[in-house]
Design a protein around this motif. Structure first.
Motif, short mmCIF file in Angstrom:
data_model
loop_
_atom_site.label_atom_id
_atom_site.label_comp_id
_atom_site.label_asym_id
_atom_site.label_seq_id
_atom_site.Cartn_x
_atom_site.Cartn_y
_atom_site.Cartn_z
N ASP A 123 -9.29 -3.15 2.58
CA ASP A 123 -9.34 -4.00 1.39
C ASP A 123 -7.92 -4.24 0.88
OD1 ASP A 123 -9.70 -5.25 -1.03
OD2 ASP A 123 -11.40 -4.00 -1.64
N PRO A 124 -7.44 -5.48 0.91
CA PRO A 124 -6.06 -5.75 0.47
C PRO A 124 -5.84 -5.48 -1.01
CG PRO A 124 -7.24 -7.80 0.89
CD PRO A 124 -8.11 -6.70 1.39
N ASP A 125 -6.91 -5.41 -1.79
CA ASP A 125 -6.77 -5.19 -3.24
C ASP A 125 -6.66 -3.72 -3.61
OD1 ASP A 125 -6.87 -7.91 -3.70
OD2 ASP A 125 -9.05 -7.93 -3.91
N VAL A 126 -6.97 -2.82 -2.66
CA VAL A 126 -6.83 -1.38 -2.91
C VAL A 126 -5.41 -0.98 -2.55
CG1 VAL A 126 -7.69 0.93 -2.36
CG2 VAL A 126 -9.28 -0.99 -2.50
N SER A 127 -4.59 -0.73 -3.58
CA SER A 127 -3.15 -0.54 -3.37
C SER A 127 -2.76 0.89 -3.05
CB SER A 127 -2.39 -1.00 -4.61
OG SER A 127 -2.68 -2.34 -4.92
N ILE A 128 -3.51 1.87 -3.57
CA ILE A 128 -3.11 3.28 -3.48
C ILE A 128 -4.29 4.12 -3.04
CG2 ILE A 128 -2.26 5.27 -4.82
CD1 ILE A 128 -0.83 3.32 -6.67
N VAL A 129 -4.01 5.10 -2.20
CA VAL A 129 -5.00 6.12 -1.90
C VAL A 129 -4.46 7.45 -2.40
CG1 VAL A 129 -4.13 6.48 0.46
CG2 VAL A 129 -6.46 7.17 -0.12
N VAL A 130 -5.26 8.14 -3.22
CA VAL A 130 -4.88 9.43 -3.80
C VAL A 130 -5.50 10.52 -2.95
CG1 VAL A 130 -4.95 10.87 -5.86
CG2 VAL A 130 -4.80 8.39 -6.08
N CYS A 131 -4.65 11.34 -2.33
CA CYS A 131 -5.12 12.30 -1.33
C CYS A 131 -4.83 13.73 -1.75
CB CYS A 131 -4.45 12.05 0.02
SG CYS A 131 -4.75 10.44 0.73
N LYS B 275 0.81 -1.21 0.00
CA LYS B 275 0.00 0.00 0.00
C LYS B 275 0.85 1.27 0.00
CE LYS B 275 -4.10 -2.07 2.09
NZ LYS B 275 -5.06 -1.79 1.03
N VAL B 276 0.38 2.28 -0.77
CA VAL B 276 1.09 3.54 -0.95
C VAL B 276 0.10 4.69 -0.85
CG1 VAL B 276 2.42 4.96 -2.56
CG2 VAL B 276 2.86 2.50 -2.41
N VAL B 277 0.50 5.76 -0.17
CA VAL B 277 -0.31 6.98 -0.10
C VAL B 277 0.27 7.99 -1.09
CG1 VAL B 277 -1.15 8.84 1.37
CG2 VAL B 277 -0.82 6.55 2.32
N PHE B 278 -0.58 8.55 -1.93
CA PHE B 278 -0.17 9.48 -2.99
C PHE B 278 -0.80 10.85 -2.68
CE2 PHE B 278 -0.65 11.67 -7.02
CZ PHE B 278 0.47 11.31 -7.76
N PHE B 279 0.04 11.88 -2.43
CA PHE B 279 -0.45 13.22 -2.10
C PHE B 279 -0.20 14.18 -3.27
CE2 PHE B 279 -0.52 12.21 2.50
CZ PHE B 279 -1.69 12.88 2.85
N ALA B 280 -1.18 15.02 -3.56
CA ALA B 280 -1.05 16.08 -4.56
C ALA B 280 -1.83 17.29 -4.08
CB ALA B 280 -1.55 15.62 -5.92
N LYS B 281 -1.47 18.48 -4.62
CA LYS B 281 -2.15 19.71 -4.21
C LYS B 281 -3.34 20.03 -5.10
CE LYS B 281 0.13 23.32 -2.94
NZ LYS B 281 1.08 24.45 -2.85
N HIS B 282 -3.19 19.77 -6.39
CA HIS B 282 -4.19 20.22 -7.36
C HIS B 282 -5.05 19.06 -7.87
CE1 HIS B 282 -1.03 23.42 -7.65
NE2 HIS B 282 -2.11 24.17 -7.52
N VAL B 283 -6.31 19.36 -8.13
CA VAL B 283 -7.27 18.34 -8.55
C VAL B 283 -6.85 17.72 -9.88
CG1 VAL B 283 -9.64 17.96 -9.31
CG2 VAL B 283 -9.18 19.35 -7.28
#
Length: 715
Positions: free
Chosen positions: A599-607, A552-560
């Motif tokens: 959920d083990p199949d959800v690898s990334i959360v885009v925040c 699992k990886v958390v992905f952060f961005a500022k803009h939509v």
């Protein structure tokens, strides 16, 4: 598919090599029943993770046979419509069972791809299943070794700087020991034994449950540049190299500093010139790391036809996709070492990139007795061990058919044959001792900080990169023009020596004020947004690699729009993700958080950096990607704290994506430099000491203007 015996006219029209049936009535029942039985066995095994290689092989074979049997049923004119419907219904039942199994372990879906490799073990198991179901397997032709890629003169290039180097050094110094190294070891006791397949299978049969890792020496002091720190587990590999070890499959988890280990190992082995083959996304970062860890060595990055590369550099960095254009001169340059990053890129031996990499390794080994060869990958070793066949060949441990050199000698010295009970354990240990190094974060937790910020420098290519650089140039030109006008008004046109730093800051402050008040036009804020958009694809690509390697990886961005672009890339690659944004209702937000956490199949959360920077607990991950930079150290820290919090059992790594040759680098430096001020503020520092977004924005513009005035780059 032709049948054996009576019962169908027109059998002569069957395709050559088609499967032959023994009893048409028995087989119609038998093969599907056997497939259903194996599918149930696979489903039960997948419910008890991890999914072992033998289970993956069985899943793939059942899927292949279901596909082939469906095609046979559809094409069999002798079947009545009712009978055909019954058989298709039974096959659908097996296919449904496979789909349910794949939902439990989505990595199994890779085995269904059209280009998925079918291993020798899978072919053997397929034959046994067919016989059990009443089918006679087709004769399998002898395996044909991959042929060397045919190089087209029209696609090959030789950069001018390389020609200059070759003219300056027309003769490479011979290494007479290389011939002795290539002399094959006589397999006296093991002559006639098939060894490669038992070697691969040994990693399954003799698995201990611990990562495969050679015995490494105690770390010795390693000279590193001022301000750099080498962790003990990194120093172990460098020490092993200094003591003479020359081949490594370095499979440490991401975040454990494989790049630094490779560069310092090259320095310890004096393996220059060094060839580094990498994915495109990390080319610029490798050049950045060379400057950090071995500043006395020059690096060059190959782009396109190599017009801007330095043929005299110590380290030549090229991406896999360009090998077909440059493999000719790369093989003749006289490299004494070669590193391949994300080495799982060559797991398909028949692909052109794999053949080019192996061919370059062979040319280096033919010229140099003991070159440094390193394959870097964060992918776990024990998945499908045959994926590493091409990597072992790159390292010179095997060729297409047999173990080579030291590995062959080690197998001879075991005193065992593949028929002996202890062969698997001894063979596995022999391969590991050749140079497999695998450490996890949890294995070296005492070596590494609880939280670590790692910069990944990327180069912006294409139209987006040109647009960013043009916009930055326009901004710098405007700042210089404003400075010159202000200076002329102040001095009345008199010549002034040096830079008026107070005036520089006033000009920068005026530019920042205008940027904040005006809606249109290029300014520092639109520049940062442009850079974020240009980095989005590269950041998403790296996050996808991380998810494949570590979970699992958390992905952060500022803009939509950056979040949108990243999510499109993940969806296109079949990666399941969750999304946390500011416009979501509390219910949707909680649902998406739960999906990522549970959920083990959800690898990334885009925040969203602003919407998800506080109030979240995402400690199920230990890796985070910052696709865009913050204006304050506090905002960056808040994002990292979403995974670095009480209950986190692994060291946390935050990967900060920085665009080379843009203000990204300056912003990152300013944020880091002001982190101490933020810390002191918590201990009672004066209010004006605290870092703010405004001071970082202002200092960014001050730095841009100062650099332009010092360099005189703007007329």
């Amino acid at each position: 598919m032709a049948r054996r015996g009576q019962g169908r006219s027109g059998g002569a029209h069957a395709a050559p090599g088609a499967q032959r049936r023994r009893d048409p009535r028995r087989t119609a029942q038998g093969i599907i029943s056997v497939l259903a039985e194996v599918a149930r066995e696979v489903d039960g095994a997948v419910q008890r993770p991890p999914t072992r290689p033998t289970v993956r092989t069985k899943f793939q074979v059942v899927a292949l046979l279901v596909r082939e049997e469906r095609a046979r049923v559809m094409a069999d004119d002798a079947l009545t419509a009712v009978r055909r419907g019954e058989e298709l219904k039974r096959l659908d039942g097996v296919a449904t069972m496979l789909a349910r199994t794949a939902a439990r372990d989505t990595s199994l879906l890779e085995l269904l791809a059209d280009d998925a490799r079918v291993s020798d073990a899978a072919r053997a198991f397929k034959a046994s299943v067919m016989r059990a179901g009443g089918l006679e397997p087709p004769e399998v032709p002898s395996p044909v070794a991959p042929t060397a890629p045919v190089l087209s003169a029209s696609t090959q290039v030789v950069p001018r700087s390389v020609v200059s180097r070759q003219l300056a050094n027309p003769f490479l110094a011979p290494d007479f020991a290389a011939a002795a190294e290539r002399t094959p070891t006589r397999a006296r006791r093991l002559a006639g034994w098939e060894l490669l397949e038992p070697l691969f299978r040994s990693f399954e049969r003799a698995a201990t449950g611990a990562p495969a890792c050679m015995a490494l020496p105690d770390p010795r002091p390693v000279s590193v540049p001022r301000g750099r720190d080498l962790m003990p587990h990194q120093a172990q590999v460098v020490t092993a190299t200094a003591r003479g070890h020359r081949t490594f499959l370095l499979a440490d988890e991401p975040g454990l500093g494989k790049t630094a280990q490779a560069l310092l190992a090259a320095q310890a082995a004096d393996a220059y010139p060094l060839l580094v083959v990498v994915p495109n996304v990390v080319k610029a970062n490798w050049a950045h790391e060379v400057a950090l860890w071995t500043p006395s060595r020059r690096s060059t990055v190959v782009h396109g036809d190599g017009d801007r590369m330095d043929g005299f550099a110590d380290v030549v960095i090229v991406n896999y996709e360009l090998l077909d254009r440059h493999v000719g001169w790369l093989g003749d340059l006289g490299f004494r070492g070669m590193v391949i990053d994300e080495a799982h890129f060559i797991k398909n031996r028949t692909s052109q990139r794999s053949q080019h990499v192996i061919a370059l390794s062979e040319r280096i080994r033919a010229r140099v007795a003991r070159p440094l060869l390193m394959a870097l990958t964060g992918t776990p070793l024990i998945n499908d061990i045959e994926d590493f066949r091409a990597i072992w060949q790159f390292l010179g441990w095997i060729d297409n058919t047999v173990p080579l050199g030291a590995l062959q000698t080690a197998l001879e010295n075991t005193g065992l044959t593949p028929a002996d009970a202890g062969f698997s354990a001894a063979a596995r240990a022999s391969v590991i001792d050749m140079g497999i190094v695998r450490r996890r974060k949890t294995d070296v937790v005492a070596d590494i900080p609880a939280r670590r910020l790692a910069d990944l420098v990327v180069e912006l290519d294409g139209a987006a990169g040109r647009s960013v650089r043009a916009a930055q140039s326009a901004l710098v030109e405007r700042l210089v023009e404003r400075y010159r006008m202000a200076l002329e008004m102040r001095t009345g046109g008199a010549t002034v020596d040096g830079i008026h730093h107070e005036l520089v800051r006033r000009v920068a402050a005026a530019e920042l004020k205008d940027s904040s008040s005006k809606a249109g036009g290029e300014n520092v804020f639109t520049m940062v947004r442009r850079i974020g958009q240009a980095k989005a694809g590269l950041a998403a690509d790296y996050a996808a690699q991380l998810a494949r390697n570590v979970g699992k990886v958390v992905f952060f961005a500022k803009h939509v729009d950056v979040m949108d672009q990243a999510e499109q890339i993940f969806a296109g690659r079949g990666i399941r993700y969750a999304s946390i944004r500011g416009d979501q209702t509390p219910r949707v937000r909680e649902k998406n958080i739960a999906a990522f956490v549970d959920d083990p199949d959800v690898s990334i959360v885009v925040c969203s950096l602003t919407a998800a920077g506080v109030g979240l607990n995402l400690q199920v991950a230990s890796n985070l990607v910052l696709a865009e930079l913050s204006w304050t150290h506090a905002e960056q820290t808040q994002a990292i704290d979403r995974i670095h919090r009480i209950g986190q059992t692994e060291p946390v790594t935050a990967w900060r994506i920085i665009a080379a040759q843009t203000i990204d680098s300056r912003i990152a430096e300013l944020i880091d430099g002001k982190s101490g001020l933020a810390a002191r503020a918590l201990d009672g520092a004066r209010e004006e000491d605290v870092s703010s977004s405004t001071t970082v924005q202002l200092d960014t513009l001050v730095g841009l203007l100062t650099d332009a005035l010092v360099s005189g780059a703007v007329a």
